[in-house]
Design a protein around this motif. Structure first.
Motif, short mmCIF file in Angstrom:
data_model
loop_
_atom_site.label_atom_id
_atom_site.label_comp_id
_atom_site.label_asym_id
_atom_site.label_seq_id
_atom_site.Cartn_x
_atom_site.Cartn_y
_atom_site.Cartn_z
N SER A 32 76.67 27.33 78.78
CA SER A 32 77.61 26.22 78.88
C SER A 32 77.28 25.22 77.79
O SER A 32 76.16 25.18 77.27
CB SER A 32 77.51 25.55 80.25
OG SER A 32 76.25 24.90 80.39
N ALA A 33 78.26 24.39 77.43
CA ALA A 33 78.02 23.38 76.41
C ALA A 33 76.91 22.43 76.83
O ALA A 33 76.05 22.04 76.02
CB ALA A 33 79.31 22.60 76.13
N ALA A 34 76.89 22.07 78.11
CA ALA A 34 75.86 21.15 78.61
C ALA A 34 74.47 21.76 78.47
O ALA A 34 73.52 21.09 78.06
CB ALA A 34 76.14 20.79 80.07
N SER A 35 74.33 23.05 78.81
CA SER A 35 73.03 23.71 78.70
C SER A 35 72.59 23.81 77.25
O SER A 35 71.41 23.59 76.91
CB SER A 35 73.10 25.10 79.32
OG SER A 35 73.36 25.03 80.70
N ALA A 36 73.53 24.16 76.36
CA ALA A 36 73.20 24.30 74.95
C ALA A 36 72.77 22.98 74.35
O ALA A 36 71.74 22.89 73.65
CB ALA A 36 74.40 24.86 74.19
N ALA A 90 68.69 19.21 72.47
CA ALA A 90 68.08 17.88 72.51
C ALA A 90 66.57 17.99 72.71
O ALA A 90 65.80 17.26 72.07
CB ALA A 90 68.71 17.04 73.62
N VAL A 91 66.15 18.90 73.58
CA VAL A 91 64.71 19.10 73.80
C VAL A 91 64.04 19.56 72.51
O VAL A 91 62.99 19.05 72.11
CB VAL A 91 64.48 20.13 74.92
CG1 VAL A 91 63.01 20.54 74.99
CG2 VAL A 91 64.94 19.57 76.27
N ALA A 92 64.66 20.55 71.83
CA ALA A 92 64.09 21.06 70.58
C ALA A 92 64.03 19.97 69.52
O ALA A 92 63.04 19.85 68.79
CB ALA A 92 64.95 22.24 70.08
N TYR A 93 65.08 19.17 69.44
CA TYR A 93 65.14 18.13 68.42
C TYR A 93 64.07 17.05 68.67
O TYR A 93 63.40 16.60 67.73
CB TYR A 93 66.53 17.49 68.41
CG TYR A 93 66.80 16.65 67.18
CD1 TYR A 93 67.30 17.24 66.03
CD2 TYR A 93 66.57 15.28 67.19
CE1 TYR A 93 67.55 16.48 64.89
CE2 TYR A 93 66.81 14.52 66.06
CZ TYR A 93 67.31 15.12 64.92
OH TYR A 93 67.55 14.35 63.80
N VAL A 94 63.92 16.67 69.92
CA VAL A 94 62.90 15.66 70.25
C VAL A 94 61.51 16.20 69.95
O VAL A 94 60.65 15.47 69.43
CB VAL A 94 63.02 15.23 71.72
CG1 VAL A 94 61.83 14.39 72.14
CG2 VAL A 94 64.31 14.43 71.92
N LEU A 95 61.26 17.46 70.26
CA LEU A 95 59.95 18.05 69.97
C LEU A 95 59.63 17.99 68.48
O LEU A 95 58.52 17.63 68.08
CB LEU A 95 59.92 19.51 70.44
CG LEU A 95 59.74 19.77 71.93
CD1 LEU A 95 59.93 21.26 72.23
CD2 LEU A 95 58.37 19.31 72.41
N VAL A 138 72.26 26.59 65.54
CA VAL A 138 73.32 27.60 65.45
C VAL A 138 73.23 28.60 66.60
O VAL A 138 74.25 29.00 67.17
CB VAL A 138 73.25 28.33 64.09
CG1 VAL A 138 74.19 29.53 64.06
CG2 VAL A 138 73.59 27.37 62.97
N VAL A 139 72.02 29.00 66.97
CA VAL A 139 71.87 29.96 68.07
C VAL A 139 72.40 29.37 69.38
O VAL A 139 73.16 30.00 70.11
CB VAL A 139 70.40 30.39 68.22
CG1 VAL A 139 70.18 31.13 69.54
CG2 VAL A 139 70.00 31.29 67.05
N LEU A 140 72.00 28.13 69.67
CA LEU A 140 72.41 27.52 70.94
C LEU A 140 73.90 27.20 70.98
O LEU A 140 74.59 27.53 71.95
CB LEU A 140 71.59 26.24 71.18
CG LEU A 140 70.11 26.46 71.52
CD1 LEU A 140 69.38 25.13 71.53
CD2 LEU A 140 69.96 27.15 72.87
N LEU A 141 74.41 26.55 69.93
CA LEU A 141 75.83 26.20 69.95
C LEU A 141 76.71 27.44 69.77
O LEU A 141 77.85 27.47 70.24
CB LEU A 141 76.13 25.16 68.86
CG LEU A 141 75.40 23.82 69.02
CD1 LEU A 141 75.93 22.80 68.02
CD2 LEU A 141 75.53 23.29 70.45
N GLY A 142 76.17 28.46 69.09
CA GLY A 142 76.89 29.72 69.01
C GLY A 142 76.98 30.38 70.37
O GLY A 142 78.01 30.94 70.75
#
Length: 282
Positions: A43-47, A52-57, A201-205
């Motif tokens: 889902s868009a929310a999950s992606a 967001a978690v990856a970016y913050v890390l 790209v993987v997540l939003l794809g």
């Protein structure tokens, strides 16, 4: 072109002429790349939550630090340490770069599990999906994109007198800056491309988000952690789009990482040469 950037469904090659058409001819991919990972539907929310978690890390500390500087009213710029502080600061910088690599690996592990693909599939397609010479074509296009956009940002900053970026006023300061950055010339390429391109790209794809949305998020993601360049950072937006396009087309992350690192290293060589031959031009 397809309406979304899915890891298992790269956009079709357009027949348009011009620069875009030339780039597509340069980086050739077959109509269907069987080696691309088949991500589970998110889902868009999950992606976006996982992104967001990856970016913050990977970039949370940097973005937070820049925000603190802006809120304090100070100018965003990166200056070299004094001669007496060089090695303590440099060692701390090198350690931070190593820590960020580990955090980026954690981010890609979490993202790959969320999307149901293997970590190595995020970095490169299976052998059956590879195209001869494609690695070097992708590397060349990425290197040109970074060189043109980064130099455009630098020229804009110089022409307008905009604060920000790297502040060096002598040859000695230039040398200390290069030493301080050290391994970060390579590690930043790995961290940035792995998270702000691969994971994105993987997540939003996997969420089947439209291409324009993926591109817009990629631009915002790249500009946010380069805010210390000031408003000329906007010149990096095309580079963000090119990286996402290359990855969506080829499934190859390593040539983008290598191109980013190569640009950083070449730029350091240029700065050192300038410091030795024409320090007044710094």
């Amino acid at each position: 072109m397809s309406t979304s950037l899915s890891p298992s469904d790269p956009p079709a090659c357009s027949r348009r002429s011009g620069l875009a058409g030339a780039l597509r001819r340069l980086v050739r991919v077959p109509p269907t790349v069987s080696g691309r990972p088949e991500a589970r539907r998110l889902s868009a929310a999950s992606a976006y939550g996982m992104l967001a978690v990856a970016y913050v890390l990977a970039f949370g500390y940097s973005v937070y630090g820049q925000a603190v500087v802006v809120l304090s009213g100070a100018e965003l710029e990166m200056a070299p340490p004094s001669a007496g502080e060089l090695w303590p600061v440099a060692l701390a910088s090198w350690a931070q770069g190593g820590a960020l690599v580990l955090l980026a690996l954690l981010a890609v592990l979490l993202c790959s599990r969320a999307a149901g693909v293997r970590v190595r599939e995020v970095f490169a397609p299976e052998a059956s999906g590879r195209v001869r010479g494609q690695w070097w074509r992708a590397f060349a296009v990425a290197l040109v994109a970074y060189t043109v956009c980064a130099q455009a940002s630098s020229l804009l900053r110089t022409a307008t007198g905009s604060p920000g970026g790297f502040s060096m006023e002598s040859g000695a300061e230039a040398v200390r800056m290069v030493v301080m950055l050290g391994p970060a010339q390579v590690t930043t390429g790995f961290v940035e491309e792995t998270v702000a391109v691969g994971c994105l790209v993987v997540l939003l794809g996997a969420a089947r988000r439209p291409a324009w949305e993926v591109g817009a998020v990629a631009v915002v993601a790249k500009l946010a952690y380069h805010a210390y360049f000031g408003w000329p950072v906007l010149a990096l937006a095309p580079a963000a789009l090119v990286m996402v396009w290359l990855y969506a087309r080829t499934g190859r992350l390593w040539p983008l990482i290598a191109a980013h690192a190569a640009y950083n290293l070449l730029n350091s060589v240029y700065v050192l040469a300038l410091a030795a031959l024409a320090p007044s031009a710094l």
